[in-house]
Design a protein around this motif. Structure first.
Motif, mmCIF file in Angstrom:
data_model
loop_
_atom_site.group_PDB
_atom_site.id
_atom_site.type_symbol
_atom_site.label_atom_id
_atom_site.label_comp_id
_atom_site.label_asym_id
_atom_site.label_seq_id
_atom_site.Cartn_x
_atom_site.Cartn_y
_atom_site.Cartn_z
ATOM 1 N N GLY A 131 0.594 -1.354 -0.019
ATOM 2 C CA GLY A 131 -0.074 0.013 -0.132
ATOM 3 C C GLY A 131 0.699 1.475 -0.124
ATOM 4 O O GLY A 131 0.186 2.415 0.144
ATOM 5 N N VAL A 169 -0.193 2.748 -3.393
ATOM 6 C CA VAL A 169 -1.727 2.877 -3.629
ATOM 7 C C VAL A 169 -2.131 3.805 -2.539
ATOM 8 O O VAL A 169 -3.054 4.512 -2.565
ATOM 9 N N ARG A 210 -7.057 8.887 -6.729
ATOM 10 C CA ARG A 210 -7.453 7.664 -7.356
ATOM 11 C C ARG A 210 -8.629 6.996 -6.668
ATOM 12 O O ARG A 210 -8.583 7.387 -5.320
ATOM 13 N N TYR A 220 10.865 -5.240 1.164
ATOM 14 C CA TYR A 220 12.258 -5.097 1.214
ATOM 15 C C TYR A 220 12.918 -5.692 2.545
ATOM 16 O O TYR A 220 14.304 -5.860 2.417
ATOM 17 N N ARG A 234 6.910 -2.710 4.906
ATOM 18 C CA ARG A 234 5.498 -2.797 4.165
ATOM 19 C C ARG A 234 5.806 -2.819 2.689
ATOM 20 O O ARG A 234 4.912 -3.817 2.003
ATOM 21 N N THR A 268 6.972 -3.852 -1.125
ATOM 22 C CA THR A 268 7.456 -4.841 -1.678
ATOM 23 C C THR A 268 8.015 -4.788 -3.131
ATOM 24 O O THR A 268 7.712 -3.812 -3.675
ATOM 25 N N GLY A 319 7.300 -6.723 -5.469
ATOM 26 C CA GLY A 319 6.124 -6.597 -6.584
ATOM 27 C C GLY A 319 5.449 -5.409 -6.852
ATOM 28 O O GLY A 319 4.819 -5.074 -7.802
ATOM 29 N N ALA A 330 4.056 -0.431 -9.685
ATOM 30 C CA ALA A 330 4.002 0.772 -10.038
ATOM 31 C C ALA A 330 4.799 1.168 -11.179
ATOM 32 O O ALA A 330 4.539 1.975 -11.790
ATOM 33 N N ALA A 370 11.517 5.656 -11.327
ATOM 34 C CA ALA A 370 12.590 5.854 -10.172
ATOM 35 C C ALA A 370 12.625 4.752 -9.411
ATOM 36 O O ALA A 370 13.199 5.013 -8.110
ATOM 37 N N LYS A 394 22.695 5.342 -5.831
ATOM 38 C CA LYS A 394 21.712 6.148 -6.156
ATOM 39 C C LYS A 394 22.038 7.510 -5.454
ATOM 40 O O LYS A 394 22.697 7.654 -4.594
ATOM 41 N N GLN A 418 1.433 10.454 3.992
ATOM 42 C CA GLN A 418 2.021 9.651 2.979
ATOM 43 C C GLN A 418 3.215 8.867 3.341
ATOM 44 O O GLN A 418 4.162 8.757 2.459
HETATM 45 C C1 FAD Z 1 7.426 7.617 2.119
HETATM 46 C C2 FAD Z 1 7.799 6.729 0.947
HETATM 47 C C3 FAD Z 1 9.033 6.480 0.685
HETATM 48 C C4 FAD Z 1 9.312 5.759 -0.560
HETATM 49 N N1 FAD Z 1 10.628 5.656 -0.848
HETATM 50 C C5 FAD Z 1 10.949 4.870 -1.793
HETATM 51 C C6 FAD Z 1 12.156 4.583 -2.323
HETATM 52 O O1 FAD Z 1 13.181 4.997 -1.667
HETATM 53 N N2 FAD Z 1 12.518 3.877 -3.398
HETATM 54 C C7 FAD Z 1 11.344 3.316 -4.084
HETATM 55 O O2 FAD Z 1 11.637 2.637 -5.181
HETATM 56 N N3 FAD Z 1 10.034 3.462 -3.622
HETATM 57 C C8 FAD Z 1 9.760 4.170 -2.711
HETATM 58 N N4 FAD Z 1 8.649 4.382 -2.233
HETATM 59 C C9 FAD Z 1 7.313 3.754 -3.196
HETATM 60 C C10 FAD Z 1 6.914 2.653 -2.744
HETATM 61 O O3 FAD Z 1 7.228 2.405 -1.419
HETATM 62 C C11 FAD Z 1 7.523 1.435 -3.607
HETATM 63 O O4 FAD Z 1 7.113 1.590 -4.995
HETATM 64 C C12 FAD Z 1 7.235 -0.177 -3.204
HETATM 65 O O5 FAD Z 1 7.782 -0.701 -3.741
HETATM 66 C C13 FAD Z 1 5.666 -0.421 -3.315
HETATM 67 O O6 FAD Z 1 5.353 -1.637 -2.912
HETATM 68 P P1 FAD Z 1 3.724 -1.939 -1.834
HETATM 69 O O7 FAD Z 1 3.811 -3.474 -1.906
HETATM 70 O O8 FAD Z 1 3.690 -1.035 -1.195
HETATM 71 O O9 FAD Z 1 2.837 -1.635 -3.444
HETATM 72 P P2 FAD Z 1 1.375 -1.033 -3.502
HETATM 73 O O10 FAD Z 1 1.244 0.304 -2.922
HETATM 74 O O11 FAD Z 1 0.541 -2.121 -2.757
HETATM 75 O O12 FAD Z 1 1.202 -1.311 -5.029
HETATM 76 C C14 FAD Z 1 1.894 -0.548 -5.831
HETATM 77 C C15 FAD Z 1 1.408 -0.720 -7.395
HETATM 78 O O13 FAD Z 1 1.683 -2.064 -7.839
HETATM 79 C C16 FAD Z 1 0.400 -2.595 -8.114
HETATM 80 N N5 FAD Z 1 0.489 -4.062 -7.728
HETATM 81 C C17 FAD Z 1 0.683 -4.568 -6.372
HETATM 82 N N6 FAD Z 1 0.765 -5.668 -6.257
HETATM 83 C C18 FAD Z 1 0.661 -6.230 -7.503
HETATM 84 C C19 FAD Z 1 0.617 -7.472 -7.957
HETATM 85 N N7 FAD Z 1 1.049 -8.510 -7.429
HETATM 86 N N8 FAD Z 1 0.276 -7.843 -9.574
HETATM 87 C C20 FAD Z 1 0.319 -6.553 -10.243
HETATM 88 N N9 FAD Z 1 0.193 -5.243 -9.522
HETATM 89 C C21 FAD Z 1 0.447 -5.131 -8.380
HETATM 90 C C22 FAD Z 1 -0.508 -1.786 -7.436
HETATM 91 O O14 FAD Z 1 -1.971 -2.027 -7.922
HETATM 92 C C23 FAD Z 1 -0.088 -0.424 -7.472
HETATM 93 O O15 FAD Z 1 -0.302 0.086 -8.818
HETATM 94 C C24 FAD Z 1 8.148 4.956 -1.097
HETATM 95 C C25 FAD Z 1 6.828 5.380 -0.695
HETATM 96 C C26 FAD Z 1 6.688 6.117 0.268
HETATM 97 C C27 FAD Z 1 5.194 6.223 0.973
#
Ligand code: FAD
Lengths: 290, 166
Positions: free
Chosen positions: A28, A31, A40, A72, A101, A103, A105, A110, A114, A175, B42
């Motif tokens: 999340g 999302v 969204r 991670y 939290r 992942t 995936g 996404a 970046a 990075k 966020q």
């Molecule tokens: C404070 C903050 C700091 C962050 N820092 C970084 C950073 O340093 N580097 C970085 O790369 N990112 C960063 N992010 C972004 C985010 O944490 C990463 O992109 C993370 O890997 C998303 O994983 P999630 O499981 O939370 O995805 P979610 O938010 O659950 O999903 C992300 C997207 O993937 C889709 N999705 C999820 N699972 C699947 C699946 N199984 N099949 C198909 N689609 C799927 C969702 O529908 C959504 O579009 C940050 C975010 C925040 C809020």
């Protein structure tokens, strides 16, 4: 809005077939930001955190099958040996709370240019496993990113796993950002040496519409290493070779100016990161530790 | 929808939860647990840090429904006004609380750090708290509080209510 909580992969795939517009929800961390800020309003969320199959990793021979829902934090704690590049990149993601939290995936879902997992997965030569009710297929990471924040998965498919060969040689990740934590990359670079097949692979982040390899730079370096027998001798790399590699990596990028940095700075920093990561990786290789 | 979850050891059935709302909103607005603070929404500030199944996470980024069937521990679950946790006591003793908004998140995150690593060095403390912002910029006192908590807790260990031990 509907909240669909899947507990098995087959339930999740059936739900995705029935409602392809349902947004998959894992950690999340992408999302929920969009929901909290009203960016969204999908008709449905498909929660995958209850799906055990996505939450596991395993070894199949020398290939790591990394479930899409592995966080991670777990990559860092459990896969530092097998997937050193991805583990290094994972250490730079957000903060401890985000790493607990977020992942891999979700990062792939996404598909942000970046995203930090992309350069190491490109450099390692990963494959992405996509599944639907009609079957499972794998897509090479080289073909996975199709445009800005879009990927090769179909609306009825879920990303189920990443398949990556356990590292045969040193891997590095670098990075650029304004602080050590909580930074979206201004630019990033991943590099992997594959001594078993005498190849070098790369991944560029935040410096093109999609994550991408520097293919020409890779071939240039791989040929130079082969020509001078360097994979065997493990001798020091000529400064001119390292510099030329940096220039060619830079030539593969197509950055833009944005709030995080200018295109010019991104190009400059990529050449620097390419030189440094090659230097570090080669020092490791020459030291015979890998 | 209804969400059934365990918070601070107690089972709750929460009704009329909106499908897109966060665990943070549900805790604060529907369950009467305002300890976790709502600041950035966020994941940048850490003020809403809670344990979810034993791991500290930003409650603003967890969908309320994702907490269904899981164990949540908030700052309220670590200690009470009458019976403060040593981490909470250390924050008071070290003068690490100014406006107090970031404090609950820092308490939970510090609690997790000291559970995993009872004797962290300064670099480890900074790394563990990298996702918690204090806009009063009282970071030096916060570091003092963590060091103090580490000392008092290693002298007199306490129970771990976060649910992570199981
Ligand atoms: C404070 C903050 C700091 C962050 N820092 C970084 C950073 O340093 N580097 C970085 O790369 N990112 C960063 N992010 C972004 C985010 O944490 C990463 O992109 C993370 O890997 C998303 O994983 P999630 O499981 O939370 O995805 P979610 O938010 O659950 O999903 C992300 C997207 O993937 C889709 N999705 C999820 N699972 C699947 C699946 N199984 N099949 C198909 N689609 C799927 C969702 O529908 C959504 O579009 C940050 C975010 C925040 C809020």
């Amino acid at each position: 809005m509907e909240f669909l909580a899947a507990t098995t992969l087959s339930d999740a795939l059936a739900a995705k077939r029935e409602q392809p517009e349902a947004v998959p929800l894992m950690g999340g961390t992408d999302v929920m930001v969009e929901l909290n800020f009203d960016r969204r309003r999908p008709p449905a969320l498909l929660d995958l955190t209850g799906v055990r199959e996505l939450d596991e990793w395993s070894m199949d021979g020398d290939v790591v099958r990394l479930g899409a829902g592995v966080t991670y934090t777990r990559v860092i704690e459990e896969l530092g040996q097998a997937l050193p590049g991805l583990a290094m990149a994972s250490r730079t993601v957000g903060s401890p709370q985000i790493r607990n939290r977020g992942t891999v995936g979700g990062n792939l879902g996404a598909a942000s240019p970046a995203g930090d997992s992309h350069p190491p997965l490109l450099a390692a030569g990963a494959k992405i496993e996509l599944a639907s009710v009609t079957g499972t297929r794998t897509v090479s990471i080289d073909d996975f990113y199709t445009g800005v924040k879009s990927h090769a998965g179909r609306p009825d498919e879920l990303i189920t796993a990443v398949l990556v060969r356990s590292a045969r040689g040193p891997q590095q990740f670098s990075k650029i950002g304004t602080r050590n934590a909580m930074v979206i990359a201004v630019s990033s670079f991943g590099l992997a040496l594959h001594p078993d097949v005498k190849r070098v692979r790369t991944g560029i982040g935040s410096a093109a519409p999609t994550p991408r390899r520097a293919v020409e730079a890779e071939s240039f370096l791989s040929s130079a290493l082969e020509e001078h027998d360097l994979w065997e001798t493990r001798a020091a790399l000529a400064d001119s070779l390292v510099r030329e590699f940096g220039e060619r990596v830079k030539a593969a990028a197509r950055p833009i100016d944005d709030v995080r940095g200018t295109a010019a700075y991104r190009l400059h920093s990529l050449a620097v990161m390419a030189r440094r990561t090659l230097g570090w990786a080669w020092a490791d290789y020459a030291g015979g530790t890998a | 929808m209804r969400v059934t979850t365990t918070v601070n050891g107690e089972r709750y059935d929460v009704d009329d939860v909106w499908e897109g709302e966060s665990l943070l909103y549900m805790l604060r607005e529907r369950m009467g647990l305002p300890g976790s603070k709502n600041a950035c929404e966020q994941g940048e500030c850490g003020s809403c840090t809670v344990y979810l199944d034993g791991l500290p996470v930003c409650a603003c980024l967890v969908a309320a429904g994702q907490a269904g069937g899981r164990q949540v521990t908030t700052v309220e679950g670590l200690g009470s006004a009458e019976d403060l946790h040593p981490v909470q006591q250390a924050f008071i003793a070290a003068g690490a609380v100014q406006c107090g908004f970031c404090t609950p998140g820092l308490i939970v995150q510090t609690h997790d750090l000291l559970r995993r690593d009872p004797h962290p060095d300064d670099a480890e403390i900074r790394e563990a708290l990298a996702g918690n912002l204090c806009r009063c910029t009282g970071y030096e006192k916060i570091l003092d509080a963590v060091r103090l908590a580490a000392e008092t807790m290693s002298a007199a260990p306490v129970d771990d209510p976060s649910g992570a031990a199981s």
